[in-house]
Motif scaffolding. Structure first.
Motif, PDB file in Angstrom:
ATOM      1  N   ASN A 145       1.121  -1.201  -0.391  1.00 24.28           N
ATOM      2  CA  ASN A 145       0.080   0.121   0.051  1.00 24.28           C
ATOM      3  C   ASN A 145       0.286   1.154  -0.184  1.00 24.28           C
ATOM      4  OD1 ASN A 145      -2.092   2.242  -0.480  1.00 24.28           O
ATOM      5  ND2 ASN A 145      -2.399   1.388   2.140  1.00 24.28           N
ATOM      6  N   ALA A 205       0.948   4.036  -1.119  1.00 24.38           N
ATOM      7  CA  ALA A 205       0.248   5.167  -1.587  1.00 24.38           C
ATOM      8  C   ALA A 205       0.163   5.672   0.047  1.00 24.38           C
ATOM      9  CB  ALA A 205      -1.200   5.475  -2.357  1.00 24.38           C
ATOM     10  N   LYS A 206      -0.217   4.693   1.330  1.00 23.50           N
ATOM     11  CA  LYS A 206      -0.881   5.038   1.928  1.00 23.50           C
ATOM     12  C   LYS A 206       0.373   6.400   2.909  1.00 23.50           C
ATOM     13  CE  LYS A 206      -1.541   3.340   6.496  1.00 23.50           C
ATOM     14  NZ  LYS A 206      -2.124   2.195   7.708  1.00 23.50           N
ATOM     15  N   PRO A 237       0.943  10.205  -0.997  1.00 20.01           N
ATOM     16  CA  PRO A 237      -0.416   9.957  -1.515  1.00 20.01           C
ATOM     17  C   PRO A 237      -0.233  10.353  -2.466  1.00 20.01           C
ATOM     18  CG  PRO A 237      -0.295  10.932   0.683  1.00 20.01           C
ATOM     19  CD  PRO A 237       0.836  10.722   0.037  1.00 20.01           C
ATOM     20  N   ARG A 285      -1.281   8.195  -5.525  1.00 22.20           N
ATOM     21  CA  ARG A 285      -2.046   7.686  -6.086  1.00 22.20           C
ATOM     22  C   ARG A 285      -2.932   8.328  -7.365  1.00 22.20           C
ATOM     23  NH1 ARG A 285      -4.156   8.156  -0.512  1.00 22.20           N
ATOM     24  NH2 ARG A 285      -3.735   6.354  -0.139  1.00 22.20           N
ATOM     25  N   ASN A 286      -4.474   8.287  -7.933  1.00 18.44           N
ATOM     26  CA  ASN A 286      -4.911   9.052  -8.762  1.00 18.44           C
ATOM     27  C   ASN A 286      -3.575   9.502  -9.921  1.00 18.44           C
ATOM     28  OD1 ASN A 286      -7.258   8.335  -7.691  1.00 18.44           O
ATOM     29  ND2 ASN A 286      -6.378   9.599  -6.497  1.00 18.44           N
ATOM     30  N   THR A 287      -2.885   8.267 -10.255  1.00 12.72           N
ATOM     31  CA  THR A 287      -1.713   8.417 -11.373  1.00 12.72           C
ATOM     32  C   THR A 287      -2.294   8.940 -12.840  1.00 12.72           C
ATOM     33  OG1 THR A 287      -0.926   7.433 -11.461  1.00 12.72           O
ATOM     34  CG2 THR A 287      -0.489   9.161 -10.091  1.00 12.72           C
ATOM     35  N   GLU A 314      -2.091   5.208 -12.754  1.00  6.72           N
ATOM     36  CA  GLU A 314      -3.032   4.375 -12.231  1.00  6.72           C
ATOM     37  C   GLU A 314      -4.376   4.674 -13.609  1.00  6.72           C
ATOM     38  OE1 GLU A 314      -3.425   5.138  -8.434  1.00  6.72           O
ATOM     39  OE2 GLU A 314      -6.340   4.585  -8.704  1.00  6.72           O
ATOM     40  N   GLY A 362      -6.373  -0.543  -7.125  1.00  6.86           N
ATOM     41  CA  GLY A 362      -5.142   0.931  -7.190  1.00  6.86           C
ATOM     42  C   GLY A 362      -3.677   0.372  -7.099  1.00  6.86           C
ATOM     43  N   PHE A 409       0.454  -2.427  -9.514  1.00  7.09           N
ATOM     44  CA  PHE A 409      -1.021  -1.789  -9.459  1.00  7.09           C
ATOM     45  C   PHE A 409      -1.843  -3.492  -9.268  1.00  7.09           C
ATOM     46  CE2 PHE A 409       0.392   1.196 -12.227  1.00  7.09           C
ATOM     47  CZ  PHE A 409       0.549   2.714 -11.188  1.00  7.09           C
TER      48      PHE A 409
END
Ligand code: NI
Length: 272
Positions: free
Chosen positions: A77, A79-80, A83, A86-88, A91, A113, A236
């Motif tokens: 994880n 992206a924890k 951040p 995340r949402n690249t 992705e 993700g 991912f």
């Protein structure tokens, strides 16, 4: 490949290759600006050993002692802790590909993700032995999932690109054990099946921001990093809900494990 942001980014030939062989590679899901940002985030969380106290950072291939250099550092994880991973664009493109391969008609939506990050430090980094990802998971379930492995620099034979055994995804989960048969090690290796010809392995060198794709049963491997630079891979994971099995399949290799990582995760939970 068609435009990777279209609802069906792969062409028919690519879909067929993936379904028949259990893997596929693509040359590019993102651009250099995003890759640079991702490399910075990636290097920062590995330098910090982000998530170690809660069992999310650990040595995949060693006994994971606090005072030793990890053979194969991994962060779950990621992206924890970063951040910005995340949402690249990468992705979004990976999600569209997973959606096409797992449920092209869109009647169910894939979830997932950035799932984990595996670093092979320069001139270091153990091999990732042959394994099927499903061997790590709950044996009571059947999975509908796809792993999308993206190197943040070029992945080559020299630095540990992915390799696959064609059509191995058509097999059940084969017997596995902790690497080196050491139950302190989280990482798994397949117990050398004599009916699989490992000389048939297909190495998949790809450029930075390219990806390889595989479902949970494809046998895969990555060599050591013999290059002067780090080999960073961001993986991912996308899936549709798993389906309970009607049999009593068990994975004794996971029950046998006694890892330092699990102890840290247990302590972190107990103090939460
Ligand atoms: Ni794997």
């Amino acid at each position: 490949m068609k435009n990777q942001f279209s609802s069906t980014p792969l062409d028919e030939e690519q879909v067929q290759y993936y379904q028949e062989n259990g893997f596929l590679w693509l040359s590019n899901l993102t651009d250099e600006t995003e890759l640079e940002m991702m490399r910075a985030a990636y290097d920062r969380i590995f330098a910090e050993k982000a998530g170690r106290s809660e069992g999310n950072e650990f040595d995949l291939a060693g006994a994971d002692e606090d005072d030793k250099q990890a053979a194969l550092p991994q962060i779950l994880n990621p992206a924890k802790y970063a951040p910005e991973l995340r949402n690249t664009k990468a992705e979004a493109a990976a999600r569209a590909i997973a959606q096409q391969l797992l449920c092209a008609d869109g009647s169910e939506e894939v979830q997932g993700g950035p799932a984990h990050a595996i670093l092979k430090p320069a001139f270091h980094g153990a091999i990732t032995p042959w394994h099927q990802d499903e061997a790590y998971w709950n044996p009571q379930m059947n999975y509908r999932s796809i792993s999308i492995w993206m190197p943040l620099q070029d992945a080559t034979l020299e630095n540990g690109c992915m390799q696959f055994i064609p059509q191995s995804h058509k097999r059940e989960v084969l017997p596995h054990q902790s690497i080196g048969n050491d139950p302190r090690v989280h990482g798994l290796e397949v117990c050398q099946p004599n009916d699989i010809d490992f000389s048939e392995a297909v190495p998949c060198p790809i450029p930075a921001g390219g990806v390889t794709l595989h479902p949970g049963r494809t046998l895969h491997y990555a060599g050591a990093n013999n290059s002067p630079g780090p080999r960073r891979a961001l993986i991912f994971g996308f899936s549709l809900p798993a389906i309970p099995r009607q049999d009593d399949r068990s994975f004794p290799w996971n029950e046998a494990k006694q890892t330092a990582r699990a102890k840290r995760a247990g302590t972190a939970k107990a103090t939460m």
